[in-house]
Scaffold this motif. Sequence first.
Motif, PDB file in Angstrom:
ATOM      1  N   PRO A   6       0.840  -1.208   0.000  1.00 51.09           N
ATOM      2  CA  PRO A   6       0.000   0.000   0.000  1.00 51.09           C
ATOM      3  C   PRO A   6       0.871   1.253   0.000  1.00 51.09           C
ATOM      4  O   PRO A   6       2.020   1.236   0.441  1.00 51.09           O
ATOM      5  CB  PRO A   6      -0.792  -0.118   1.296  1.00 51.09           C
ATOM      6  CG  PRO A   6       0.071  -0.938   2.183  1.00 51.09           C
ATOM      7  CD  PRO A   6       0.803  -1.891   1.272  1.00 51.09           C
ATOM      8  N   ARG A   7       0.334   2.335  -0.464  1.00 50.45           N
ATOM      9  CA  ARG A   7       1.049   3.600  -0.443  1.00 50.45           C
ATOM     10  C   ARG A   7       1.149   4.072   1.005  1.00 50.45           C
ATOM     11  O   ARG A   7       0.169   4.080   1.738  1.00 50.45           O
ATOM     12  CB  ARG A   7       0.321   4.648  -1.269  1.00 50.45           C
ATOM     13  CG  ARG A   7       0.336   4.324  -2.729  1.00 50.45           C
ATOM     14  CD  ARG A   7      -0.329   5.416  -3.497  1.00 50.45           C
ATOM     15  NE  ARG A   7      -0.340   5.092  -4.909  1.00 50.45           N
ATOM     16  CZ  ARG A   7      -0.854   5.849  -5.824  1.00 50.45           C
ATOM     17  NH1 ARG A   7      -1.433   6.982  -5.499  1.00 50.45           N
ATOM     18  NH2 ARG A   7      -0.821   5.496  -7.085  1.00 50.45           N
ATOM     19  N   SER A   8       2.349   4.480   1.390  1.00 48.10           N
ATOM     20  CA  SER A   8       2.531   4.873   2.783  1.00 48.10           C
ATOM     21  C   SER A   8       3.066   6.288   2.937  1.00 48.10           C
ATOM     22  O   SER A   8       3.195   6.759   4.054  1.00 48.10           O
ATOM     23  CB  SER A   8       3.468   3.893   3.483  1.00 48.10           C
ATOM     24  OG  SER A   8       4.720   3.885   2.847  1.00 48.10           O
ATOM     25  N   LEU A   9       3.411   6.955   1.849  1.00 49.48           N
ATOM     26  CA  LEU A   9       3.916   8.318   1.933  1.00 49.48           C
ATOM     27  C   LEU A   9       2.801   9.308   1.626  1.00 49.48           C
ATOM     28  O   LEU A   9       2.154   9.226   0.592  1.00 49.48           O
ATOM     29  CB  LEU A   9       5.060   8.546   0.942  1.00 49.48           C
ATOM     30  CG  LEU A   9       6.345   7.785   1.211  1.00 49.48           C
ATOM     31  CD1 LEU A   9       7.350   8.080   0.122  1.00 49.48           C
ATOM     32  CD2 LEU A   9       6.904   8.149   2.555  1.00 49.48           C
ATOM     33  N   GLY A  10       2.617  10.238   2.542  1.00 45.34           N
ATOM     34  CA  GLY A  10       1.623  11.277   2.339  1.00 45.34           C
ATOM     35  C   GLY A  10       2.284  12.540   1.818  1.00 45.34           C
ATOM     36  O   GLY A  10       3.491  12.573   1.528  1.00 45.34           O
ATOM     37  N   ALA A  11       1.515  13.583   1.709  1.00 48.78           N
ATOM     38  CA  ALA A  11       2.024  14.850   1.181  1.00 48.78           C
ATOM     39  C   ALA A  11       3.103  15.432   2.090  1.00 48.78           C
ATOM     40  O   ALA A  11       4.127  15.926   1.619  1.00 48.78           O
ATOM     41  CB  ALA A  11       0.885  15.843   1.020  1.00 48.78           C
ATOM     42  N   LEU A  12       2.900  15.363   3.394  1.00 45.03           N
ATOM     43  CA  LEU A  12       3.883  15.908   4.332  1.00 45.03           C
ATOM     44  C   LEU A  12       5.204  15.150   4.259  1.00 45.03           C
ATOM     45  O   LEU A  12       6.282  15.746   4.300  1.00 45.03           O
ATOM     46  CB  LEU A  12       3.323  15.868   5.759  1.00 45.03           C
ATOM     47  CG  LEU A  12       4.130  16.596   6.816  1.00 45.03           C
ATOM     48  CD1 LEU A  12       4.205  18.086   6.469  1.00 45.03           C
ATOM     49  CD2 LEU A  12       3.499  16.413   8.179  1.00 45.03           C
ATOM     50  N   HIS A  13       5.127  13.829   4.122  1.00 41.54           N
ATOM     51  CA  HIS A  13       6.341  13.023   3.982  1.00 41.54           C
ATOM     52  C   HIS A  13       7.121  13.429   2.728  1.00 41.54           C
ATOM     53  O   HIS A  13       8.354  13.531   2.760  1.00 41.54           O
ATOM     54  CB  HIS A  13       5.989  11.541   3.897  1.00 41.54           C
ATOM     55  CG  HIS A  13       5.456  10.974   5.154  1.00 41.54           C
ATOM     56  ND1 HIS A  13       4.128  10.662   5.306  1.00 41.54           N
ATOM     57  CD2 HIS A  13       6.048  10.681   6.332  1.00 41.54           C
ATOM     58  CE1 HIS A  13       3.930  10.184   6.509  1.00 41.54           C
ATOM     59  NE2 HIS A  13       5.090  10.190   7.160  1.00 41.54           N
ATOM     60  N   ILE A  44       7.036  16.304   1.147  1.00 42.30           N
ATOM     61  CA  ILE A  44       7.597  17.650   1.312  1.00 42.30           C
ATOM     62  C   ILE A  44       8.893  17.578   2.109  1.00 42.30           C
ATOM     63  O   ILE A  44       9.914  18.166   1.736  1.00 42.30           O
ATOM     64  CB  ILE A  44       6.565  18.577   1.990  1.00 42.30           C
ATOM     65  CG1 ILE A  44       5.420  18.871   1.021  1.00 42.30           C
ATOM     66  CG2 ILE A  44       7.226  19.863   2.466  1.00 42.30           C
ATOM     67  CD1 ILE A  44       4.251  19.592   1.650  1.00 42.30           C
ATOM     68  N   PHE A  45       8.867  16.836   3.227  1.00 44.50           N
ATOM     69  CA  PHE A  45      10.079  16.714   4.044  1.00 44.50           C
ATOM     70  C   PHE A  45      11.181  15.970   3.303  1.00 44.50           C
ATOM     71  O   PHE A  45      12.364  16.268   3.483  1.00 44.50           O
ATOM     72  CB  PHE A  45       9.775  16.031   5.364  1.00 44.50           C
ATOM     73  CG  PHE A  45       9.100  16.934   6.356  1.00 44.50           C
ATOM     74  CD1 PHE A  45       9.549  18.229   6.563  1.00 44.50           C
ATOM     75  CD2 PHE A  45       8.013  16.504   7.085  1.00 44.50           C
ATOM     76  CE1 PHE A  45       8.939  19.076   7.469  1.00 44.50           C
ATOM     77  CE2 PHE A  45       7.390  17.332   8.000  1.00 44.50           C
ATOM     78  CZ  PHE A  45       7.853  18.618   8.188  1.00 44.50           C
ATOM     79  N   LEU A  46      10.830  15.008   2.468  1.00 50.08           N
ATOM     80  CA  LEU A  46      11.835  14.312   1.663  1.00 50.08           C
ATOM     81  C   LEU A  46      12.508  15.270   0.694  1.00 50.08           C
ATOM     82  O   LEU A  46      13.730  15.239   0.509  1.00 50.08           O
ATOM     83  CB  LEU A  46      11.177  13.154   0.907  1.00 50.08           C
ATOM     84  CG  LEU A  46      12.090  12.302   0.049  1.00 50.08           C
ATOM     85  CD1 LEU A  46      13.106  11.582   0.917  1.00 50.08           C
ATOM     86  CD2 LEU A  46      11.280  11.305  -0.744  1.00 50.08           C
ATOM     87  N   GLY A  47      11.741  16.162   0.069  1.00 49.57           N
ATOM     88  CA  GLY A  47      12.316  17.152  -0.838  1.00 49.57           C
ATOM     89  C   GLY A  47      13.229  18.124  -0.113  1.00 49.57           C
ATOM     90  O   GLY A  47      14.318  18.453  -0.598  1.00 49.57           O
ATOM     91  N   ILE A  48      12.814  18.587   1.067  1.00 48.29           N
ATOM     92  CA  ILE A  48      13.655  19.497   1.854  1.00 48.29           C
ATOM     93  C   ILE A  48      14.941  18.798   2.267  1.00 48.29           C
ATOM     94  O   ILE A  48      16.034  19.367   2.202  1.00 48.29           O
ATOM     95  CB  ILE A  48      12.869  20.010   3.080  1.00 48.29           C
ATOM     96  CG1 ILE A  48      11.740  20.926   2.628  1.00 48.29           C
ATOM     97  CG2 ILE A  48      13.792  20.732   4.060  1.00 48.29           C
ATOM     98  CD1 ILE A  48      10.782  21.319   3.732  1.00 48.29           C
ATOM     99  N   ARG A  49      14.824  17.558   2.665  1.00 48.44           N
ATOM    100  CA  ARG A  49      15.992  16.785   3.073  1.00 48.44           C
ATOM    101  C   ARG A  49      16.975  16.612   1.920  1.00 48.44           C
ATOM    102  O   ARG A  49      18.195  16.699   2.110  1.00 48.44           O
ATOM    103  CB  ARG A  49      15.519  15.437   3.585  1.00 48.44           C
ATOM    104  CG  ARG A  49      16.583  14.566   4.142  1.00 48.44           C
ATOM    105  CD  ARG A  49      15.941  13.333   4.713  1.00 48.44           C
ATOM    106  NE  ARG A  49      16.953  12.361   5.065  1.00 48.44           N
ATOM    107  CZ  ARG A  49      16.691  11.163   5.507  1.00 48.44           C
ATOM    108  NH1 ARG A  49      15.445  10.786   5.670  1.00 48.44           N
ATOM    109  NH2 ARG A  49      17.654  10.333   5.795  1.00 48.44           N
ATOM    110  N   CYS A  50      16.475  16.382   0.728  1.00 44.68           N
ATOM    111  CA  CYS A  50      17.348  16.246  -0.448  1.00 44.68           C
ATOM    112  C   CYS A  50      18.073  17.555  -0.746  1.00 44.68           C
ATOM    113  O   CYS A  50      19.257  17.548  -1.089  1.00 44.68           O
ATOM    114  CB  CYS A  50      16.542  15.803  -1.656  1.00 44.68           C
ATOM    115  SG  CYS A  50      15.971  14.105  -1.552  1.00 44.68           S
TER     116      CYS A  50
END
Length: 71
Positions: free
Chosen positions: A26-33, A35-41
Motif C-alpha cells: 500500500p502507499r505509505s507516503l503522504g504529502a507531508l512526507h 515535502i520533508f523528503l524534498g527538503i531533506r534532499c
Amino acid sequence: MMDSGPLHWRGAGTFLAGRRVSQGHPRSLGALHLIFLGIRCLIGTGVFVLTGVAAANYAGPGLVFSFALAG
C-alpha cells in the motif's frame, strides 16, 4: 485513421485500464512526507556542494587528511 499500435498515445487511463495493478504494497507516503523528503534532499545536496567547495579552496591535495581530522 488513427494508429492503434503499441506506441500510439491513448492517455494514461486507457494505458492502465488493461493492466492489473499490484496490491502487495500500500502507499505509505503522504504529502507531508514527500515535502520533508524534498527538503531533506536539498539540504543534503547543499552539504555535499559546500564540502566540495571547501575541499577545493582550502584542503587541496590534503583532502584525505582534512576529512580524517574533521571526523
